[in-house]
Motif scaffolding. Sequence first.
Motif, PDB file in Angstrom:
ATOM      1  N   THR A  75     -19.889  65.699 -28.374  1.00  0.00           N
ATOM      2  CA  THR A  75     -19.469  66.179 -29.490  1.00  0.00           C
ATOM      3  C   THR A  75     -17.971  66.647 -28.849  1.00  0.00           C
ATOM      4  O   THR A  75     -17.367  66.787 -30.071  1.00  0.00           O
ATOM      5  CB  THR A  75     -20.300  67.594 -28.763  1.00  0.00           C
ATOM      6  N   LEU A  76     -17.401  66.664 -28.141  1.00  0.00           N
ATOM      7  CA  LEU A  76     -16.296  66.365 -27.756  1.00  0.00           C
ATOM      8  C   LEU A  76     -15.518  65.712 -28.702  1.00  0.00           C
ATOM      9  O   LEU A  76     -14.241  66.003 -29.457  1.00  0.00           O
ATOM     10  CB  LEU A  76     -15.477  66.451 -26.559  1.00  0.00           C
ATOM     11  N   ILE A  77     -15.914  64.148 -28.893  1.00  0.00           N
ATOM     12  CA  ILE A  77     -14.818  63.343 -29.546  1.00  0.00           C
ATOM     13  C   ILE A  77     -15.350  63.441 -31.100  1.00  0.00           C
ATOM     14  O   ILE A  77     -14.511  63.092 -31.775  1.00  0.00           O
ATOM     15  CB  ILE A  77     -15.772  61.823 -28.865  1.00  0.00           C
ATOM     16  N   GLY A  78     -16.749  64.041 -32.055  1.00  0.00           N
ATOM     17  CA  GLY A  78     -16.812  64.896 -33.148  1.00  0.00           C
ATOM     18  C   GLY A  78     -15.487  65.297 -33.445  1.00  0.00           C
ATOM     19  O   GLY A  78     -15.163  65.715 -34.493  1.00  0.00           O
ATOM     20  N   ALA A  79     -15.890  66.536 -32.285  1.00  0.00           N
ATOM     21  CA  ALA A  79     -14.844  67.630 -32.256  1.00  0.00           C
ATOM     22  C   ALA A  79     -12.984  67.062 -32.784  1.00  0.00           C
ATOM     23  O   ALA A  79     -12.633  67.653 -33.704  1.00  0.00           O
ATOM     24  CB  ALA A  79     -14.619  68.664 -31.598  1.00  0.00           C
ATOM     25  N   ILE A  80     -12.661  66.674 -32.681  1.00  0.00           N
ATOM     26  CA  ILE A  80     -11.433  66.158 -31.909  1.00  0.00           C
ATOM     27  C   ILE A  80     -11.335  65.267 -33.349  1.00  0.00           C
ATOM     28  O   ILE A  80     -10.693  66.117 -34.344  1.00  0.00           O
ATOM     29  CB  ILE A  80     -11.184  65.116 -30.446  1.00  0.00           C
ATOM     30  N   ALA A  81     -12.162  64.779 -33.820  1.00  0.00           N
ATOM     31  CA  ALA A  81     -11.979  63.809 -34.718  1.00  0.00           C
ATOM     32  C   ALA A  81     -12.123  64.838 -36.415  1.00  0.00           C
ATOM     33  O   ALA A  81     -11.132  64.352 -36.943  1.00  0.00           O
ATOM     34  CB  ALA A  81     -13.006  62.732 -34.837  1.00  0.00           C
ATOM     35  N   SER A  82     -12.649  65.358 -36.078  1.00  0.00           N
ATOM     36  CA  SER A  82     -13.136  66.446 -37.300  1.00  0.00           C
ATOM     37  C   SER A  82     -11.770  67.438 -37.195  1.00  0.00           C
ATOM     38  O   SER A  82     -11.338  67.114 -38.427  1.00  0.00           O
ATOM     39  CB  SER A  82     -14.393  67.650 -37.361  1.00  0.00           C
ATOM     40  N   ALA A  83     -10.968  68.024 -36.202  1.00  0.00           N
ATOM     41  CA  ALA A  83     -10.215  68.924 -36.154  1.00  0.00           C
ATOM     42  C   ALA A  83      -8.642  67.971 -36.731  1.00  0.00           C
ATOM     43  O   ALA A  83      -7.745  68.197 -37.311  1.00  0.00           O
ATOM     44  CB  ALA A  83     -10.036  68.940 -34.802  1.00  0.00           C
ATOM     45  N   ALA A  84      -8.553  66.393 -36.198  1.00  0.00           N
ATOM     46  CA  ALA A  84      -7.719  66.003 -36.523  1.00  0.00           C
ATOM     47  C   ALA A  84      -7.136  66.073 -37.781  1.00  0.00           C
ATOM     48  O   ALA A  84      -6.869  65.808 -39.021  1.00  0.00           O
ATOM     49  CB  ALA A  84      -7.388  64.480 -35.732  1.00  0.00           C
ATOM     50  N   ALA A  85      -8.681  65.193 -38.696  1.00  0.00           N
ATOM     51  CA  ALA A  85      -8.495  65.020 -39.912  1.00  0.00           C
ATOM     52  C   ALA A  85      -8.324  66.448 -40.869  1.00  0.00           C
ATOM     53  O   ALA A  85      -7.454  66.590 -41.524  1.00  0.00           O
ATOM     54  CB  ALA A  85     -10.061  64.689 -40.676  1.00  0.00           C
ATOM     55  N   TYR A  86      -8.974  67.609 -40.260  1.00  0.00           N
ATOM     56  CA  TYR A  86      -8.681  68.746 -40.782  1.00  0.00           C
ATOM     57  C   TYR A  86      -7.856  69.484 -41.031  1.00  0.00           C
ATOM     58  O   TYR A  86      -7.010  69.944 -41.613  1.00  0.00           O
ATOM     59  CB  TYR A  86      -9.463  70.057 -40.887  1.00  0.00           C
ATOM     60  N   GLY A  87      -6.624  68.725 -39.976  1.00  0.00           N
ATOM     61  CA  GLY A  87      -5.310  69.852 -39.605  1.00  0.00           C
ATOM     62  C   GLY A  87      -4.127  68.775 -40.141  1.00  0.00           C
ATOM     63  O   GLY A  87      -3.117  69.029 -40.313  1.00  0.00           O
ATOM     64  N   LEU A  88      -4.587  67.043 -40.554  1.00  0.00           N
ATOM     65  CA  LEU A  88      -3.720  66.493 -41.074  1.00  0.00           C
ATOM     66  C   LEU A  88      -4.068  66.568 -42.966  1.00  0.00           C
ATOM     67  O   LEU A  88      -2.737  66.997 -43.213  1.00  0.00           O
ATOM     68  CB  LEU A  88      -4.068  65.253 -40.487  1.00  0.00           C
ATOM     69  N   ALA A  89      -4.662  66.879 -42.745  1.00  0.00           N
ATOM     70  CA  ALA A  89      -5.142  67.853 -44.593  1.00  0.00           C
ATOM     71  C   ALA A  89      -4.957  68.923 -45.262  1.00  0.00           C
ATOM     72  O   ALA A  89      -3.925  69.095 -45.868  1.00  0.00           O
ATOM     73  CB  ALA A  89      -6.331  67.791 -44.582  1.00  0.00           C
ATOM     74  N   LYS A  90      -4.599  69.262 -43.718  1.00  0.00           N
ATOM     75  CA  LYS A  90      -3.694  71.147 -43.938  1.00  0.00           C
ATOM     76  C   LYS A  90      -2.017  71.302 -44.092  1.00  0.00           C
ATOM     77  O   LYS A  90      -1.615  71.175 -44.414  1.00  0.00           O
ATOM     78  CB  LYS A  90      -4.643  72.028 -43.303  1.00  0.00           C
ATOM     79  N   ALA A  91      -1.844  69.819 -43.125  1.00  0.00           N
ATOM     80  CA  ALA A  91      -0.608  69.899 -43.497  1.00  0.00           C
ATOM     81  C   ALA A  91       0.500  69.129 -44.768  1.00  0.00           C
ATOM     82  O   ALA A  91       1.244  69.550 -45.237  1.00  0.00           O
ATOM     83  CB  ALA A  91      -0.142  68.765 -42.173  1.00  0.00           C
ATOM     84  N   ILE A  92      -0.542  68.340 -44.785  1.00  0.00           N
ATOM     85  CA  ILE A  92      -0.074  67.005 -46.290  1.00  0.00           C
ATOM     86  C   ILE A  92      -0.734  68.253 -47.284  1.00  0.00           C
ATOM     87  O   ILE A  92       0.055  67.846 -48.316  1.00  0.00           O
ATOM     88  CB  ILE A  92      -0.924  65.616 -46.146  1.00  0.00           C
ATOM     89  N   HIS A  93      -1.787  68.930 -46.916  1.00  0.00           N
ATOM     90  CA  HIS A  93      -1.794  69.700 -48.917  1.00  0.00           C
ATOM     91  C   HIS A  93      -2.241  70.814 -47.879  1.00  0.00           C
ATOM     92  O   HIS A  93      -3.277  71.461 -48.084  1.00  0.00           O
ATOM     93  CB  HIS A  93      -3.003  69.189 -49.371  1.00  0.00           C
ATOM     94  N   PRO A  94      -1.361  72.207 -48.482  1.00  0.00           N
ATOM     95  CA  PRO A  94      -1.727  73.161 -47.100  1.00  0.00           C
ATOM     96  C   PRO A  94      -2.185  74.348 -48.645  1.00  0.00           C
ATOM     97  O   PRO A  94      -2.273  73.652 -50.007  1.00  0.00           O
ATOM     98  CB  PRO A  94      -0.135  73.315 -47.510  1.00  0.00           C
TER      99      PRO A  94
END
Length: 247
Positions: A228-247
Amino acid sequence: MAAIIEPTNLEPEKQTLLSHHKEKHFTAGEIVRDIIIGVSDGLTVPFALAAGLSGANATSSIVLTAGIAEVAAGAISMGLGGYLAAKSEADHYMRELKREQEEIIAVPDTEAAEVAEIFAQYGIEPHEYTPVVNALRKKPQAWLDFMMKFELGLEKPDPRRALHSALTIAIAYVLGGLVPLIPYMFIPIAREAVVASVVLTLLALLIFGYAKGYFTGSKPFVSAFQTTLIGAIASAAAYGLAKAIHP
């Protein structure tokens, strides 16, 4: 898959003992491994993709379309990888089998010495293993099977293993990959769908991680937490990166 050798020369009383003794060993390791590979990637990769697209303010229809395309491509890629891996393993076994067979014919004394060395490693004395070595020399096929298993550590693979592995991994990937996409099928607003997707996928990862730990002999709760931790980290990283590039 290991070859099953029938104990044709076994004493009747020992055969009776074996027939009444049923060992409860888990023998579906290859299938479980393929399922684990497929489901773990299937749950994680589309989950991260959907979270990333949601973070970039994409609509649910776009997330769903991209997600289904990724699941299809991922299933094909993962299945092909499983097929090639199993095929390479089978090809390697056949090459080593041919080489070992040639050595038994060309240098039988050296091969017999290797058999003796194997027994000696288990603490068996020369006067105890010499009759066994001589008996094996009279049975070339048994000798070959012994050398493949005990000298090279290779088990004869199932000829259908490559196809089975490909199908198992691909189907497992599809089943896992559809889980995080289900909310996007019913919730048109991606920012709302992603919340449901996170809850549903994390729950699926918990259940899958627990089952993985149970079947592989590790601690189920630890496995559930790690998965669960691995899946949560992967999704959080993708979401955060997308938000940073496309606020």
